[in-house]
Design a protein around this motif. Structure first.
Motif, PDB file in Angstrom:
ATOM      1  N   MET A   1       4.219   8.966  -8.837  1.00 51.59           N
ATOM      2  CA  MET A   1       2.858   9.238  -9.224  1.00 51.59           C
ATOM      3  C   MET A   1       1.919   8.606  -8.202  1.00 51.59           C
ATOM      4  O   MET A   1       2.118   7.473  -7.773  1.00 51.59           O
ATOM      5  CB  MET A   1       2.628   8.674 -10.624  1.00 51.59           C
ATOM      6  CG  MET A   1       1.197   8.702 -11.075  1.00 51.59           C
ATOM      7  SD  MET A   1       1.038   8.318 -12.817  1.00 51.59           S
ATOM      8  CE  MET A   1       0.556   9.926 -13.372  1.00 51.59           C
ATOM      9  N   LYS A   2       0.897   9.329  -7.810  1.00 53.65           N
ATOM     10  CA  LYS A   2      -0.065   8.820  -6.832  1.00 53.65           C
ATOM     11  C   LYS A   2      -0.993   7.787  -7.484  1.00 53.65           C
ATOM     12  O   LYS A   2      -1.516   8.011  -8.570  1.00 53.65           O
ATOM     13  CB  LYS A   2      -0.881   9.965  -6.263  1.00 53.65           C
ATOM     14  CG  LYS A   2      -0.064  10.909  -5.400  1.00 53.65           C
ATOM     15  CD  LYS A   2      -0.972  11.894  -4.700  1.00 53.65           C
ATOM     16  CE  LYS A   2      -0.177  12.855  -3.872  1.00 53.65           C
ATOM     17  NZ  LYS A   2       0.477  12.265  -2.725  1.00 53.65           N
ATOM     18  N   VAL A   3      -1.193   6.674  -6.791  1.00 49.80           N
ATOM     19  CA  VAL A   3      -2.086   5.619  -7.281  1.00 49.80           C
ATOM     20  C   VAL A   3      -3.489   6.177  -7.496  1.00 49.80           C
ATOM     21  O   VAL A   3      -4.179   5.804  -8.446  1.00 49.80           O
ATOM     22  CB  VAL A   3      -2.088   4.422  -6.312  1.00 49.80           C
ATOM     23  CG1 VAL A   3      -3.174   3.417  -6.676  1.00 49.80           C
ATOM     24  CG2 VAL A   3      -0.724   3.756  -6.293  1.00 49.80           C
ATOM     25  N   ALA A   4      -3.918   7.099  -6.650  1.00 47.56           N
ATOM     26  CA  ALA A   4      -5.256   7.689  -6.760  1.00 47.56           C
ATOM     27  C   ALA A   4      -5.456   8.422  -8.082  1.00 47.56           C
ATOM     28  O   ALA A   4      -6.593   8.645  -8.500  1.00 47.56           O
ATOM     29  CB  ALA A   4      -5.507   8.646  -5.600  1.00 47.56           C
ATOM     30  N   ASN A   5      -4.378   8.784  -8.777  1.00 50.87           N
ATOM     31  CA  ASN A   5      -4.474   9.507 -10.051  1.00 50.87           C
ATOM     32  C   ASN A   5      -4.302   8.597 -11.267  1.00 50.87           C
ATOM     33  O   ASN A   5      -4.423   9.062 -12.395  1.00 50.87           O
ATOM     34  CB  ASN A   5      -3.427  10.623 -10.112  1.00 50.87           C
ATOM     35  CG  ASN A   5      -3.679  11.682  -9.061  1.00 50.87           C
ATOM     36  OD1 ASN A   5      -4.820  11.911  -8.660  1.00 50.87           O
ATOM     37  ND2 ASN A   5      -2.623  12.317  -8.604  1.00 50.87           N
ATOM     38  N   HIS A  88      -9.825   3.458  -2.055  1.00 50.00           N
ATOM     39  CA  HIS A  88      -9.562   4.183  -3.296  1.00 50.00           C
ATOM     40  C   HIS A  88     -10.864   4.449  -4.028  1.00 50.00           C
ATOM     41  O   HIS A  88     -11.788   3.650  -3.973  1.00 50.00           O
ATOM     42  CB  HIS A  88      -8.570   3.413  -4.170  1.00 50.00           C
ATOM     43  CG  HIS A  88      -7.176   3.611  -3.693  1.00 50.00           C
ATOM     44  ND1 HIS A  88      -6.380   4.597  -4.181  1.00 50.00           N
ATOM     45  CD2 HIS A  88      -6.469   2.998  -2.731  1.00 50.00           C
ATOM     46  CE1 HIS A  88      -5.227   4.577  -3.547  1.00 50.00           C
ATOM     47  NE2 HIS A  88      -5.258   3.602  -2.655  1.00 50.00           N
ATOM     48  N   ARG A  99      -7.281   0.448  -8.576  1.00 50.72           N
ATOM     49  CA  ARG A  99      -6.441   1.369  -7.789  1.00 50.72           C
ATOM     50  C   ARG A  99      -6.164   0.770  -6.405  1.00 50.72           C
ATOM     51  O   ARG A  99      -5.041   0.835  -5.903  1.00 50.72           O
ATOM     52  CB  ARG A  99      -7.110   2.726  -7.652  1.00 50.72           C
ATOM     53  CG  ARG A  99      -7.070   3.549  -8.926  1.00 50.72           C
ATOM     54  CD  ARG A  99      -7.835   4.847  -8.763  1.00 50.72           C
ATOM     55  NE  ARG A  99      -7.754   5.653  -9.974  1.00 50.72           N
ATOM     56  CZ  ARG A  99      -8.537   6.691 -10.217  1.00 50.72           C
ATOM     57  NH1 ARG A  99      -9.447   7.075  -9.332  1.00 50.72           N
ATOM     58  NH2 ARG A  99      -8.403   7.375 -11.344  1.00 50.72           N
ATOM     59  N   ALA A 103      -2.423  -0.240  -4.970  1.00 52.38           N
ATOM     60  CA  ALA A 103      -1.969   0.325  -3.694  1.00 52.38           C
ATOM     61  C   ALA A 103      -1.667  -0.770  -2.674  1.00 52.38           C
ATOM     62  O   ALA A 103      -0.733  -0.635  -1.881  1.00 52.38           O
ATOM     63  CB  ALA A 103      -3.007   1.291  -3.145  1.00 52.38           C
ATOM     64  N   GLU A 108       0.968   3.834  -1.806  1.00 54.27           N
ATOM     65  CA  GLU A 108       0.164   4.926  -2.370  1.00 54.27           C
ATOM     66  C   GLU A 108       0.819   5.657  -3.538  1.00 54.27           C
ATOM     67  O   GLU A 108       0.186   6.489  -4.178  1.00 54.27           O
ATOM     68  CB  GLU A 108      -0.207   5.926  -1.277  1.00 54.27           C
ATOM     69  CG  GLU A 108      -1.098   5.321  -0.190  1.00 54.27           C
ATOM     70  CD  GLU A 108      -2.412   4.791  -0.729  1.00 54.27           C
ATOM     71  OE1 GLU A 108      -3.013   5.412  -1.631  1.00 54.27           O
ATOM     72  OE2 GLU A 108      -2.856   3.731  -0.255  1.00 54.27           O
ATOM     73  N   GLU A 109       2.085   5.378  -3.815  1.00 53.62           N
ATOM     74  CA  GLU A 109       2.763   6.006  -4.953  1.00 53.62           C
ATOM     75  C   GLU A 109       3.546   4.963  -5.725  1.00 53.62           C
ATOM     76  O   GLU A 109       4.080   4.022  -5.149  1.00 53.62           O
ATOM     77  CB  GLU A 109       3.694   7.128  -4.480  1.00 53.62           C
ATOM     78  CG  GLU A 109       2.931   8.307  -3.922  1.00 53.62           C
ATOM     79  CD  GLU A 109       3.777   9.564  -3.829  1.00 53.62           C
ATOM     80  OE1 GLU A 109       4.767   9.696  -4.571  1.00 53.62           O
ATOM     81  OE2 GLU A 109       3.419  10.416  -3.008  1.00 53.62           O
TER      82      GLU A 109
END
Length: 118
Positions: A1-5, A88, A99, A103, A108-109
């Motif tokens: 899962m992407k940290v940005a999400n 982020h 976030r 990260a 990033e994931e």
């Protein structure tokens, strides 16, 4: 899962892990994660008294930023003052900062959080 999400309880779960809490459990009835070995409920991205000390300790920089698609919509950007982690974005300063913190520790994931069962 992407940290940005990451957002909400899932973001808070990963912040607790990045902050050194080894056991973080999900309580189905509360729809919240708790860092049991650190002895605190996990609200880092929603409570300045929890997320603020991390921002200060880690030297996270936070700045307002106009959303590229909607100029009237404000978002927030954060990244560590030192280090090479990417910037982020979040809808609040705490979300952006948490976030960035996750990260900086995991990249990033991240993996999915443990399965939630009722």
């Amino acid at each position: 899962m992407k940290v940005a999400n990451l957002e909400g309880a899932l973001l808070d779960y990963w912040v607790a892990k990045a902050d050194g809490c080894l056991e973080v459990v999900y309580l189905y009835q509360d729809d919240k994660y708790y860092a049991t070995d650190c002895g605190v409920p996990v609200y880092y991205s929603r409570d300045w008294s929890k997320g603020g000390p991390i921002i200060e300790r880690e030297g996270l920089v936070i700045a307002p930023r106009a959303h590229p698609d909607f100029i009237a919509t404000m978002t927030w950007a954060s990244q560590p003052y030192r280090g090479k982690s990417a910037q982020h974005i979040g809808s609040t300063p705490l979300i952006a900062a948490m976030r960035a913190f996750v990260a900086s520790k995991f990249g990033e994931e991240v993996e999915d959080a443990p399965s939630v069962t009722g």
